[in-house]
Design an enzyme around this catalytic site. Structure first.
Site, PDB file in Angstrom:
ATOM      1  N   SER A  59       0.815  -1.211   0.000  1.00  0.00           N
ATOM      2  CA  SER A  59       0.000   0.000   0.000  1.00  0.00           C
ATOM      3  C   SER A  59       0.856   1.271   0.000  1.00  0.00           C
ATOM      4  CB  SER A  59      -0.974  -0.011   1.178  1.00  0.00           C
ATOM      5  OG  SER A  59      -0.373  -0.524   2.324  1.00  0.00           O
ATOM      6  N   HIS A  76      -3.173  -3.092  -5.531  1.00  0.00           N
ATOM      7  CA  HIS A  76      -3.469  -2.685  -4.161  1.00  0.00           C
ATOM      8  C   HIS A  76      -4.957  -2.862  -3.873  1.00  0.00           C
ATOM      9  CE1 HIS A  76      -3.575   0.690  -0.938  1.00  0.00           C
ATOM     10  NE2 HIS A  76      -3.539  -0.508  -0.403  1.00  0.00           N
ATOM     11  N   GLU A 102      -6.199  -0.340  -6.708  1.00  0.00           N
ATOM     12  CA  GLU A 102      -5.251   0.566  -7.369  1.00  0.00           C
ATOM     13  C   GLU A 102      -4.289  -0.320  -8.168  1.00  0.00           C
ATOM     14  OE1 GLU A 102      -4.564   4.601  -4.794  1.00  0.00           O
ATOM     15  OE2 GLU A 102      -3.798   2.762  -3.909  1.00  0.00           O
ATOM     16  N   ASN A 147      -3.766   6.446  -0.328  1.00  0.00           N
ATOM     17  CA  ASN A 147      -3.130   6.609   0.978  1.00  0.00           C
ATOM     18  C   ASN A 147      -2.402   7.951   1.102  1.00  0.00           C
ATOM     19  OD1 ASN A 147      -4.122   4.385   2.208  1.00  0.00           O
ATOM     20  ND2 ASN A 147      -2.393   3.062   1.718  1.00  0.00           N
TER      21      ASN A 147
END
Ligand code: CAA
Length: 695
Positions: free
Chosen positions: A408, A429, A441, A479
């Protein structure tokens, strides 16, 4: 059979039956062109004295997906859908709708305005307007209850759910079910009507009985939901108008519909609809995806188990590899439990559940990856461990296998460099729980081959996920934005807001949970591990809140330890942890901060502005392809409220000038955190908005 035209609404003649064929790919959306064509085709058939009944059917996969959503927010052009539908309803000749695939929204409204409806096996009908911030505004809220009664109509319209053909027939919405092509089914019904075996009846001539109890129950349920959305409540009001004479009901329904059409809720939900679909437009689209049948998932923790479950639901053969033999049995039972849950939720049938159980193995032996077409690594976030694993996989896996990491944050280029085949390495991800959350992702490293990207997108769509292309950076798209959102919340806490107040403000905005409640759920130790990892590279001038670290020092890691920011007791609503409150107050004293009050509006403005500012940087750096991709990431992976459309949609509503004003204002207090991204200034100068950049 005589085919008069090849137009988007073709006219065909079968003896004394006239047919209108809806033929506007991809989904026969009832935009102006198709509406006009249907209207004109109908006039042609009505004028023809040899025609005694008229059948409407659709060409392609569906009858029709309803109104053209791209037209929403634009001025109405005649013939409007209600005008076309009135003509169908008023027809002297029997009019039959022959439905297959889907008949949603305006398409079902069209069918409701005809005199008889036949559905082909597999058909789904529905009035999903509330999911787009609307209500059925072309008579659907008046005509559906005339067929199935008020209570069922409230259920269908206020939820926007799909209704299978069998249920629709039981409810009286469909007059007949049939197998085979819709066209033939429609002709068969027309013949029966003409032979006197079936009675055709105008929907508008029926009446609806009042049902105050059903209305009350529905209103209470809708008002108790959070966030309280406008469309379902207005839709309820519109359905209730069905007890009035039809003309009054239609008038009231249309007025409510126009009100919603002008609203932000509609704009946000329509934006979300298109954002979900826009993510597939990637530069690698022309590349041929590789074939994937067998997948190895490495790591038997929550993430690996969730990914394996998702793949099994998608029909893949899966080997889950967990290096610690003691944990293999847990991983197996985790997958079995997840699959049982999927069966219960209707995601799997008895048959496909059985098939999935037969398609997976759990082992501690890495050699099980040797036949895999795709390997997904989901071990703990540590570069050394991941690089070591990828070097081993490089030696074990067959040529052409795709090696994916579920990292991540970490650098996918560095992971790829551990192999002699960086072209086959990609980031996938997933978001926890991976068998539920829809976002993936797809992280494209410098040397990732286009076919690997195309394969990842094809796989994600097969799993029912929303894949979003991301470039390599610390935290990718989601993130990175999350980090800034959390920091804004942490600073608000230090500056005087209380964490329960911050959570409440963001929940009122529409998030299911505020940031502190989410931290408690995710485990405060997890975020601490990430902060510890980054501590050495943190710029010394960066403002750092020690509150979360100090809460962890108490052994309070959130829900899993019974306390974090909140205290969790079985059967009770969480309450603020006074120990955590004291930590915040002590930290303010240490830092010599004078707490001040923040309104809910200010809290939302700061958190949202922090997200937008970082999102703009993600865009400037080319980490995301387009603003809509960022919105898709936030909507499908981070719980951003769907009716708000996503941070970039919000940025367009706020406008670059106001965003710059806010950032400059906040920067007075905290210049290291708040910086105006260049792109924002450029947009202000050029008078552009983010929607213009979606292409
Ligand atoms: N209007 C315009 N475009 C539509 C559309 C619609 N109603 N429905 C689908 N599309 C487009 C999609 O955007 C997509 O376009 P791109 O290929 O350019 O991305 C294309 O059609 C194919 O759609 P999907 O990718 O979603 O294909 P699918 O096979 O997975 O699903 C579907 C097809 C089940 C019809 C799904 O698209 C769907 O549920 N559509 C929405 C239907 C809907 O909400 N209709 C009600 C509209 S409101 C209304 O009708 C009332 C009114 O009068 C205002």
């Amino acid at each position: 059979m005589k085919d008069e035209t090849n137009e988007i609404a073709g006219v065909e003649i079968e003896g004394d039956i006239g047919l209108i064929r809806l033929a506007k790919p991809p989904v026969n959306a009832l935009g102006l062109a198709l509406r006009t064509a249907v209207y004109e085709a109908f006039q042609t058939l009505t004028r023809d004295p040899a025609i005694r009944a008229i059948v409407l059917y659709g060409e392609g996969r569906f009858f029709s997906a309803g109104a053209d959503i791209k037209d929403f927010g634009k001025a109405d052009v005649e013939p409007t859908l209600p005008q076309v539908l009135k003509v169908l309803n008023d027809s002297e000749k029997p009019v039959i709708a022959a439905l297959h695939g889907v008949a949603f929204g305006g398409a079902l409204e069209l069918a409701l305005a005809t005199h008889l409806r036949v559905g082909v096996t597999g058909l789904r009908i529905g009035l999903p307007e509330v999911k787009l911030g609307l209500l059925p505004g072309a008579g659907g809220a008046q005509r559906l209850p005339r067929l199935c009664g008020l209570a069922s109509a409230i259920d269908i319209i206020c939820s926007g759910r799909d209704v299978p053909a069998e249920e629709a027939q039981t409810l009286g919405i469909l007059d007949r079910l049939a197998d085979g092509p819709a066209r033939e089914a429609g002709i068969a019904v027309a013949r029966d009507v003409l032979a006197g075996g079936l009675v055709s009846r105008r929907t508008d001539e029926r009446t609806v009985a009042e049902d105050p109890a059903a209305v009350e129950v529905a209103r209470n349920r809708l008002q108790s939901k959070r966030p309280t959305l406008t469309a379902p409540l207005k839709a309820l009001e519109a359905v209730c108008a069905a007890t009035l004479p039809i003309d009054h009901g239609l008038e009231k329904e249309r007025a409510l519909f126009m009100e919603l059409m002008a609203g932000d809720e509609r704009a946000g939900l329509v934006h979300a609809f298109f954002a979900e679909r826009a993510t597939g437009r990637i530069p690698e689209k022309p590349a041929k995806p590789r074939e994937v049948n067998r997948v190895a998932v490495i790591g038997g923790g929550t993430m690996g188990v969730g990914i394996a479950t998702s793949l099994l639901i998608g029909g893949y053969d899966v080997d889950l590899i967990e290096a610690q033999s003691a944990r293999v049995a847990d991983a197996r039972s985790g997958i079995e439990q997840n699959l049982a849950g999927a069966l219960k939720r209707g995601k799997l049938t008895e048959e496909s559940h059985e098939a999935a159980l037969g398609k997976f193995g759990c082992t501690e032996n890495l050699d099980a990856a040797k036949d895999a077409d795709l390997v997904i690594e989901a071990i703990f976030e540590n570069m050394e461990a991941k690089s070591g694993l990828f070097a081993k996989l490089d030696a074990i896996c067959k040529p052409g296998a795709i090696l994916a990491t579920n990292t991540s944050y970490l650098d996918v280029n560095e992971i790829a460099a551990a192999t002699a085949r960086p072209g086959d390495v990609i980031g996938l991800h997933f978001f926890s729980p991976a068998h539920i959350m829809r976002l993936i992702e797809v992280v494209v490293a410098d040397e990732t081959a286009p076919e690997c990207v195309a394969t990842a997108f094809a796989l994600a769509r097969k799993l029912g996920k929303v894949p979003v292309r991301a470039g390599v950076c610390d935290g990718f798209i989601g993130n990175r934005i999350l980090t800034q959102y959390r920091r804004a919340a942490d600073y608000l806490l230090l500056d005087g807001a209380d964490f329960a107040g911050i959570d409440a403000a963001l929940e009122d905005f529409g998030f299911a949970m505020g940031p502190f409640a989410v931290n408690d759920l995710a485990g405060l130790d997890i975020a601490k591990a990430t902060r510890d990892r980054k501590a050495a590279t943190r710029p010394p001038e960066e403002r750092y809140s020690r509150v979360a670290d100090q809460i962890c020092d108490q052994g309070w890691f959130g829900r899993k330890t019974g306390q974090g920011y909140y205290i969790y007791e079985a059967g009770k609503a969480p309450v603020a942890n006074q120990g955590a409150v004291k930590i915040v107050e002590a930290e303010r004293r240490v830092l010599n901060l004078r707490p001040r009050a923040f309104s809910g509006e200010e809290i939302v403005a700061r958190c949202l502005t922090a997200m937008i500012a970082e999102a703009v940087r993600v865009l400037e750096e080319g980490i995301a392809l387009r603003p809509a991709d960022i919105d898709a990431v936030e909507l499908f992976g981070y719980g951003f409220p769907r009716h708000r459309g996503g941070p970039m949609h919000q940025a367009d509503l706020i406008g670059p000038a106001e965003l710059i004003r806010r950032i400059e204002l906040y920067a007075v207090e905290d210049p290291h955190f708040w910086r105006v991204p260049e792109l924002l200034r450029e947009m202000q100068c050029n008078g552009r908005n983010f929607a213009d950049l979606n292409g």
